[in-house]
Design a protein around this motif. Sequence first.
Motif, PDB file in Angstrom:
ATOM      1  N   MET A  70      -9.346   8.182  15.457  1.00 31.93           N
ATOM      2  CA  MET A  70      -9.209   7.096  14.487  1.00 31.93           C
ATOM      3  C   MET A  70      -7.779   7.039  13.957  1.00 31.93           C
ATOM      4  SD  MET A  70     -12.686   7.085  12.184  1.00 31.93           S
ATOM      5  CE  MET A  70     -12.289   8.626  11.340  1.00 31.93           C
ATOM      6  N   THR A  71      -7.367   5.849  13.573  1.00 28.47           N
ATOM      7  CA  THR A  71      -6.022   5.626  13.048  1.00 28.47           C
ATOM      8  C   THR A  71      -6.080   5.147  11.610  1.00 28.47           C
ATOM      9  OG1 THR A  71      -5.255   4.977  15.249  1.00 28.47           O
ATOM     10  CG2 THR A  71      -3.848   4.394  13.374  1.00 28.47           C
ATOM     11  N   ASP A  72      -5.318   5.798  10.751  1.00 28.61           N
ATOM     12  CA  ASP A  72      -5.125   5.308   9.384  1.00 28.61           C
ATOM     13  C   ASP A  72      -3.783   4.588   9.367  1.00 28.61           C
ATOM     14  OD1 ASP A  72      -4.640   4.903   6.650  1.00 28.61           O
ATOM     15  OD2 ASP A  72      -5.798   6.679   6.100  1.00 28.61           O
ATOM     16  N   SER A  73      -3.822   3.291   9.153  1.00 29.63           N
ATOM     17  CA  SER A  73      -2.622   2.456   9.257  1.00 29.63           C
ATOM     18  C   SER A  73      -1.899   2.227   7.944  1.00 29.63           C
ATOM     19  CB  SER A  73      -2.997   1.097   9.879  1.00 29.63           C
ATOM     20  OG  SER A  73      -3.454   1.258  11.191  1.00 29.63           O
ATOM     21  N   HIS A  74      -2.223   3.025   6.922  1.00 33.29           N
ATOM     22  CA  HIS A  74      -1.492   2.910   5.653  1.00 33.29           C
ATOM     23  C   HIS A  74      -1.523   4.264   4.949  1.00 33.29           C
ATOM     24  CE1 HIS A  74      -0.221   0.022   2.252  1.00 33.29           C
ATOM     25  NE2 HIS A  74       0.075   1.269   1.872  1.00 33.29           N
ATOM     26  N   VAL A  75      -0.508   5.073   5.232  1.00 36.12           N
ATOM     27  CA  VAL A  75      -0.404   6.438   4.691  1.00 36.12           C
ATOM     28  C   VAL A  75       1.000   6.622   4.126  1.00 36.12           C
ATOM     29  CG1 VAL A  75      -0.468   8.911   5.271  1.00 36.12           C
ATOM     30  CG2 VAL A  75      -2.079   7.324   6.359  1.00 36.12           C
ATOM     31  N   HIS A  76       1.104   7.460   3.097  1.00 35.77           N
ATOM     32  CA  HIS A  76       2.409   7.772   2.509  1.00 35.77           C
ATOM     33  C   HIS A  76       2.619   9.279   2.404  1.00 35.77           C
ATOM     34  CE1 HIS A  76       3.193   3.650   1.445  1.00 35.77           C
ATOM     35  NE2 HIS A  76       2.054   3.571   0.772  1.00 35.77           N
ATOM     36  N   VAL A  77       3.880   9.646   2.382  1.00 35.16           N
ATOM     37  CA  VAL A  77       4.302  10.979   1.937  1.00 35.16           C
ATOM     38  C   VAL A  77       5.430  10.761   0.941  1.00 35.16           C
ATOM     39  CG1 VAL A  77       3.653  12.153   4.084  1.00 35.16           C
ATOM     40  CG2 VAL A  77       5.974  11.213   3.831  1.00 35.16           C
ATOM     41  N   GLY A  78       5.766  11.815   0.186  1.00 32.44           N
ATOM     42  CA  GLY A  78       6.940  11.734  -0.680  1.00 32.44           C
ATOM     43  C   GLY A  78       6.629  11.614  -2.157  1.00 32.44           C
ATOM     44  N   TRP A  79       7.669  11.290  -2.903  1.00 36.64           N
ATOM     45  CA  TRP A  79       7.568  11.158  -4.349  1.00 36.64           C
ATOM     46  C   TRP A  79       6.870   9.865  -4.727  1.00 36.64           C
ATOM     47  CZ3 TRP A  79       8.171  14.844  -7.786  1.00 36.64           C
ATOM     48  CH2 TRP A  79       8.972  15.941  -7.481  1.00 36.64           C
ATOM     49  N   PHE A  80       5.926   9.970  -5.661  1.00 39.98           N
ATOM     50  CA  PHE A  80       5.299   8.787  -6.242  1.00 39.98           C
ATOM     51  C   PHE A  80       5.081   9.066  -7.721  1.00 39.98           C
ATOM     52  CE2 PHE A  80       1.767   6.030  -7.466  1.00 39.98           C
ATOM     53  CZ  PHE A  80       2.214   4.799  -6.991  1.00 39.98           C
ATOM     54  N   VAL A  81       5.706   8.252  -8.567  1.00 38.69           N
ATOM     55  CA  VAL A  81       5.712   8.479 -10.010  1.00 38.69           C
ATOM     56  C   VAL A  81       6.278   9.883 -10.252  1.00 38.69           C
ATOM     57  CG1 VAL A  81       4.417   8.289 -12.152  1.00 38.69           C
ATOM     58  CG2 VAL A  81       3.707   6.957 -10.165  1.00 38.69           C
ATOM     59  N   ASP A  82       5.475  10.802 -10.773  1.00 37.70           N
ATOM     60  CA  ASP A  82       5.990  12.138 -11.065  1.00 37.70           C
ATOM     61  C   ASP A  82       5.346  13.205 -10.179  1.00 37.70           C
ATOM     62  OD1 ASP A  82       3.488  11.967 -12.125  1.00 37.70           O
ATOM     63  OD2 ASP A  82       3.983  12.816 -14.081  1.00 37.70           O
TER      64      ASP A  82
ATOM     65  N   THR B  34       0.479  18.583   3.356  1.00 36.90           N
ATOM     66  CA  THR B  34      -0.749  18.357   2.595  1.00 36.90           C
ATOM     67  C   THR B  34      -1.416  17.050   3.013  1.00 36.90           C
ATOM     68  OG1 THR B  34       0.096  19.567   0.688  1.00 36.90           O
ATOM     69  CG2 THR B  34      -1.717  18.049   0.287  1.00 36.90           C
ATOM     70  N   VAL B  35      -0.638  16.000   3.148  1.00 38.83           N
ATOM     71  CA  VAL B  35      -1.178  14.713   3.570  1.00 38.83           C
ATOM     72  C   VAL B  35      -1.780  14.829   4.971  1.00 38.83           C
ATOM     73  CG1 VAL B  35      -0.597  12.317   4.138  1.00 38.83           C
ATOM     74  CG2 VAL B  35       0.363  13.382   2.082  1.00 38.83           C
ATOM     75  N   SER B  36      -1.103  15.526   5.857  1.00 39.16           N
ATOM     76  CA  SER B  36      -1.614  15.707   7.214  1.00 39.16           C
ATOM     77  C   SER B  36      -2.950  16.426   7.216  1.00 39.16           C
ATOM     78  CB  SER B  36      -0.599  16.502   8.052  1.00 39.16           C
ATOM     79  OG  SER B  36       0.590  15.777   8.245  1.00 39.16           O
ATOM     80  N   LEU B  37      -3.053  17.470   6.414  1.00 38.38           N
ATOM     81  CA  LEU B  37      -4.296  18.226   6.333  1.00 38.38           C
ATOM     82  C   LEU B  37      -5.440  17.343   5.830  1.00 38.38           C
ATOM     83  CD1 LEU B  37      -5.729  20.966   6.587  1.00 38.38           C
ATOM     84  CD2 LEU B  37      -5.020  21.456   4.236  1.00 38.38           C
ATOM     85  N   ASP B  38      -5.157  16.543   4.799  1.00 36.27           N
ATOM     86  CA  ASP B  38      -6.182  15.655   4.245  1.00 36.27           C
ATOM     87  C   ASP B  38      -6.679  14.665   5.289  1.00 36.27           C
ATOM     88  OD1 ASP B  38      -6.151  16.845   1.764  1.00 36.27           O
ATOM     89  OD2 ASP B  38      -4.764  15.399   0.876  1.00 36.27           O
TER      90      ASP B  38
ATOM     91  N   SER C  35      -5.884   3.646   4.175  1.00 30.15           N
ATOM     92  CA  SER C  35      -6.420   4.342   2.998  1.00 30.15           C
ATOM     93  C   SER C  35      -5.466   4.335   1.805  1.00 30.15           C
ATOM     94  CB  SER C  35      -6.748   5.793   3.356  1.00 30.15           C
ATOM     95  OG  SER C  35      -5.562   6.515   3.635  1.00 30.15           O
ATOM     96  N   ASP C  36      -4.158   4.195   2.089  1.00 28.83           N
ATOM     97  CA  ASP C  36      -3.107   4.377   1.079  1.00 28.83           C
ATOM     98  C   ASP C  36      -3.049   5.820   0.593  1.00 28.83           C
ATOM     99  OD1 ASP C  36      -0.899   3.533  -0.346  1.00 28.83           O
ATOM    100  OD2 ASP C  36      -1.915   1.836  -1.252  1.00 28.83           O
ATOM    101  N   CYS C  37      -3.643   6.714   1.362  1.00 30.76           N
ATOM    102  CA  CYS C  37      -3.555   8.150   1.064  1.00 30.76           C
ATOM    103  C   CYS C  37      -2.086   8.562   0.963  1.00 30.76           C
ATOM    104  CB  CYS C  37      -4.238   8.924   2.189  1.00 30.76           C
ATOM    105  SG  CYS C  37      -3.865  10.687   2.252  1.00 30.76           S
ATOM    106  N   PRO C  38      -1.706   9.347  -0.040  1.00 31.24           N
ATOM    107  CA  PRO C  38      -2.475   9.991  -1.091  1.00 31.24           C
ATOM    108  C   PRO C  38      -2.392   9.264  -2.446  1.00 31.24           C
ATOM    109  CG  PRO C  38      -0.342  11.015  -0.985  1.00 31.24           C
ATOM    110  CD  PRO C  38      -0.315   9.872   0.007  1.00 31.24           C
ATOM    111  N   ILE C  39      -2.001   7.976  -2.423  1.00 29.20           N
ATOM    112  CA  ILE C  39      -1.845   7.234  -3.670  1.00 29.20           C
ATOM    113  C   ILE C  39      -3.181   7.107  -4.397  1.00 29.20           C
ATOM    114  CG2 ILE C  39      -0.912   5.134  -4.712  1.00 29.20           C
ATOM    115  CD1 ILE C  39       1.112   6.936  -3.196  1.00 29.20           C
ATOM    116  N   ASN C  40      -4.261   7.236  -3.643  1.00 30.33           N
ATOM    117  CA  ASN C  40      -5.591   7.195  -4.258  1.00 30.33           C
ATOM    118  C   ASN C  40      -5.749   8.228  -5.371  1.00 30.33           C
ATOM    119  OD1 ASN C  40      -5.581   8.873  -1.641  1.00 30.33           O
ATOM    120  ND2 ASN C  40      -7.286   9.737  -2.797  1.00 30.33           N
ATOM    121  N   LEU C  41      -5.028   9.342  -5.269  1.00 32.47           N
ATOM    122  CA  LEU C  41      -5.140  10.408  -6.268  1.00 32.47           C
ATOM    123  C   LEU C  41      -4.657   9.964  -7.644  1.00 32.47           C
ATOM    124  CD1 LEU C  41      -3.871  13.418  -4.107  1.00 32.47           C
ATOM    125  CD2 LEU C  41      -6.235  12.968  -4.818  1.00 32.47           C
ATOM    126  N   HIS C  42      -3.808   8.947  -7.671  1.00 35.50           N
ATOM    127  CA  HIS C  42      -3.280   8.461  -8.944  1.00 35.50           C
ATOM    128  C   HIS C  42      -4.245   7.494  -9.632  1.00 35.50           C
ATOM    129  CE1 HIS C  42       0.839  10.100  -8.396  1.00 35.50           C
ATOM    130  NE2 HIS C  42       0.477  10.049  -7.129  1.00 35.50           N
TER     131      HIS C  42
END
Length: 247
Positions: free
Chosen positions: A1-13, A20-24, A199-206
Motif C-alpha cells: 500500500m502507498t500513503d501519498s501524503h506523509v511528512h517528516v521534520g519540524w512542525f510547530v514545536d 519514527t515516521v517510517s516505523l509508524d 494520512s498526513d502522518c504524523p500531523i495527525n498527532l497535533h
Amino acid sequence: MTDSHVHVGWFVDSYHSPDTVSLDLRSTGFDRILVSSTSTCAEEYDLVIEELTWLQHEWGNNLIAALWITPSMILNNKLDIMLNSGINWKVIKMHWVSHPQFYKSPHLVKRIIEETNLREMPILAHTGQFPECHASVFESLIKTFSDRSFILAHGRPLKETIKLMRQYANVYVDTAFMPVSDIVSLVEIGMEDRILWGSDCPINLHYTSNQSTQEYIINRINELQERISNEIFNKITNENINRILSR
C-alpha cells in the motif's frame, strides 16, 4: 500500500524524525510513501536534504520524494541546492497557506511549474478552508498546464474539488484528513480512479493527541474498507498513484 501524503521534520514545536515516521507507516502495512519535509517551512535546506537522504536509503524505490518549494527558495536562488542534493525528487509540493506569496504572485508558481528540471513532475497543492487555498483557486493552473497532474491535498472544499475533477482529467485528490464519508461520496460519483490514500502522518498527532499514529491510520483504513470494495481500495492505495507517476 502507498500513503501519498506523509511528512517528516519540524512542525510547530515538535520534530518528527524520519525513522519514527517510517516505523509508524510500516507498522500499519504501508510499504511505499510520498513524503515532504515540513522543515522546509523554516528554510532548513540542509536538514531537509539529510531527512530525505535517510528516507531514500531506507525506502529505496518505495520512496516518492516530494520537493516542497517555497517562495524564498525561488527568490533567493536556492532551488539548485535541492535539485543537486542527490534526492530523486518525483513530486512538487506547494502550500499556499504557509506561503501566501504564491497566491499573491502567480508568476512565481508558473516559474516553478515551467522549471526545466521539474517539468514532468506532478504538483501536490494544499487545499483548505482559507480563501487563498480553496480548490477553485488552482483552476487556472490546472487548465493552463493540462499535461501535468494536479493532486489537490485534502480536497477542500469538497464541492469545488468535485467540480474540478469532473471538468479536468488531470485533477486528483488525496484523502489526508478527509472524512471517510467524503471518500465514499467520491467513489459513489465514479471518481475512484483519481483518489489517492493520504494520512498526513504524523500531523495527525497535533489534532488527535489521544490516538497514536498507528491507531489513527488503522481506524481510518478499517472504516474505509468496510464501505468500499477491495478492488477500489487497491486503486486508492496503490494503482492510482502509479498512473500519475507514469503519466
